[in-house]
Motif scaffolding. Structure first.
Motif, mmCIF file in Angstrom:
data_model
loop_
_atom_site.group_PDB
_atom_site.id
_atom_site.type_symbol
_atom_site.label_atom_id
_atom_site.label_comp_id
_atom_site.label_asym_id
_atom_site.label_seq_id
_atom_site.Cartn_x
_atom_site.Cartn_y
_atom_site.Cartn_z
ATOM 1 N N UNK A 8 0.823 -1.208 0.000
ATOM 2 C CA UNK A 8 0.000 0.000 0.000
ATOM 3 C C UNK A 8 0.859 1.262 0.000
ATOM 4 N N UNK A 9 1.959 1.239 0.744
ATOM 5 C CA UNK A 9 2.865 2.388 0.782
ATOM 6 C C UNK A 9 3.535 2.601 -0.573
ATOM 7 N N UNK A 10 3.892 1.504 -1.215
ATOM 8 C CA UNK A 10 4.488 1.617 -2.543
ATOM 9 C C UNK A 10 3.528 2.285 -3.522
ATOM 10 N N UNK A 11 2.274 1.841 -3.499
ATOM 11 C CA UNK A 11 1.279 2.396 -4.409
ATOM 12 C C UNK A 11 1.061 3.880 -4.159
ATOM 13 N N UNK A 12 1.144 4.280 -2.893
ATOM 14 C CA UNK A 12 0.879 5.673 -2.522
ATOM 15 C C UNK A 12 2.071 6.585 -2.787
ATOM 16 N N UNK A 13 3.281 6.070 -2.555
ATOM 17 C CA UNK A 13 4.455 6.941 -2.575
ATOM 18 C C UNK A 13 5.385 6.753 -3.775
ATOM 19 N N UNK A 14 5.337 5.599 -4.423
ATOM 20 C CA UNK A 14 6.336 5.314 -5.442
ATOM 21 C C UNK A 14 5.798 5.218 -6.870
ATOM 22 N N UNK A 15 4.478 5.247 -7.044
ATOM 23 C CA UNK A 15 3.925 5.091 -8.397
ATOM 24 C C UNK A 15 4.465 6.158 -9.342
ATOM 25 N N UNK A 16 4.508 7.391 -8.871
ATOM 26 C CA UNK A 16 5.006 8.474 -9.708
ATOM 27 C C UNK A 16 6.489 8.333 -9.999
ATOM 28 N N UNK A 17 7.271 7.967 -8.979
ATOM 29 C CA UNK A 17 8.714 7.783 -9.166
ATOM 30 C C UNK A 17 9.019 6.665 -10.166
ATOM 31 N N UNK A 18 8.306 5.559 -10.029
ATOM 32 C CA UNK A 18 8.521 4.439 -10.943
ATOM 33 C C UNK A 18 8.119 4.831 -12.357
ATOM 34 N N UNK A 19 7.013 5.563 -12.481
ATOM 35 C CA UNK A 19 6.571 6.022 -13.791
ATOM 36 C C UNK A 19 7.605 6.933 -14.444
ATOM 37 N N UNK A 20 8.156 7.862 -13.675
ATOM 38 C CA UNK A 20 9.173 8.763 -14.201
ATOM 39 C C UNK A 20 10.445 8.011 -14.584
ATOM 40 N N UNK A 21 10.819 7.027 -13.760
ATOM 41 C CA UNK A 21 12.007 6.242 -14.066
ATOM 42 C C UNK A 21 11.826 5.474 -15.377
ATOM 43 N N UNK A 22 10.665 4.853 -15.531
ATOM 44 C CA UNK A 22 10.432 4.092 -16.770
ATOM 45 C C UNK A 22 10.465 5.016 -17.981
ATOM 46 N N UNK A 23 9.864 6.188 -17.857
ATOM 47 C CA UNK A 23 9.883 7.147 -18.954
ATOM 48 C C UNK A 23 11.315 7.513 -19.333
ATOM 49 N N UNK A 24 12.147 7.734 -18.314
ATOM 50 C CA UNK A 24 13.540 8.113 -18.574
ATOM 51 C C UNK A 24 14.335 6.936 -19.123
ATOM 52 N N UNK A 25 14.050 5.732 -18.640
ATOM 53 C CA UNK A 25 14.746 4.539 -19.130
ATOM 54 C C UNK A 25 14.541 4.361 -20.630
ATOM 55 N N UNK A 26 13.303 4.495 -21.075
ATOM 56 C CA UNK A 26 13.022 4.250 -22.491
ATOM 57 C C UNK A 26 13.487 5.413 -23.360
ATOM 58 N N UNK A 27 13.477 6.628 -22.802
ATOM 59 C CA UNK A 27 14.031 7.760 -23.548
ATOM 60 C C UNK A 27 15.539 7.548 -23.768
ATOM 61 N N UNK A 28 16.229 7.152 -22.715
ATOM 62 C CA UNK A 28 17.666 6.903 -22.815
ATOM 63 C C UNK A 28 17.940 5.733 -23.753
#
Length: 211
Positions: free
Chosen positions: A128-148
């Motif tokens: 539950x904490x992951x869903x609340x606090x990390x969803x945005x961070x993981x989304x941003x990381x994935x976006x940057x991973x595929x851009x790179x």
């Protein structure tokens, strides 16, 4: 959310893509198909939450794969510039190619550090904490991973030249990565969608005192 078994009334037709048939991309038709009530996943009217419940871990795995792919391509490029000679000298003697490699290394290592930071947090949080606090961070990381990954693919093709377009020999991995890396940029949410998710999540957590 329904689990529909393959059977009478269900037809599938393979859709060819630039990636691979292992992705299972297909056109599906349902003709008067009956699904037993026990095949419902989750609660009625809450099917979207079944999909959302897996997004964070799915995207995290995609980040792992994307970074690993970029790292492998960087290694292939590094081997190539030491082996390939032009005008009697190895390509590594060219400052422009060393600069390309430096940028490639720096971007990949930055992503690796970000991934390990998020992974550490995931290992010390409840779901539950992951869903609340990390969803945005993981989304941003994935976006940057595929851009790179896209940038790495382009740089690698330039480094390999015509060899980077061949489907055999030392260029095989470069050609395949250039052709298929865009799959990760769409799977699990397009780059623009994930970038927006990260900003919206940050806005939601903005302290009211600063507004």
């Amino acid at each position: 959310m329904l689990l529909v078994p393959r059977g009478e009334g269900v037809e599938t037709k393979l859709i060819k893509t630039s990636y691979s048939t292992t992705a299972g991309t297909a056109y599906i038709t349902f003709d008067n198909v009956k699904v037993p009530v026990e095949n419902r996943l989750g609660k009625e009217g809450k099917g979207l939450f079944v999909v959302l419940s897996n997004f964070n871990h799915e995207r995290w795995i995609m980040c792992c794969g994307s970074i690993a792919g970029s790292r492998m391509i960087a290694e292939e490029c590094f081997k190539w510039i030491h082996q390939r000679k032009a005008f009697g000298k190895p390509l590594v003697d060219l400052a422009v190619l060393r600069a390309k490699m430096a940028n490639m290394f720096a971007r990949i290592e930055a992503l690796q550090a970000w991934l390990e930071n998020i992974t550490y947090q995931m290992c010390h949080m409840t779901y539950a904490e992951q869903a609340d606090l990390l969803a945005g961070q993981i989304g941003l990381l994935k976006q940057q991973c595929t851009r790179v990954a896209g940038e790495v693919a382009d740089d690698a093709t330039q480094i390999f030249g015509g060899r980077g377009l061949t489907q055999s020999g030392m260029g095989i991995y470069i050609e395949r990565f250039q052709r298929t890396q865009k799959f990760d940029a769409l799977l699990g949410g397009a780059e623009e969608v994930l970038a927006d998710l990260g900003v919206r999540q940050a806005s939601r957590k903005m302290p009211k005192a600063v507004l």
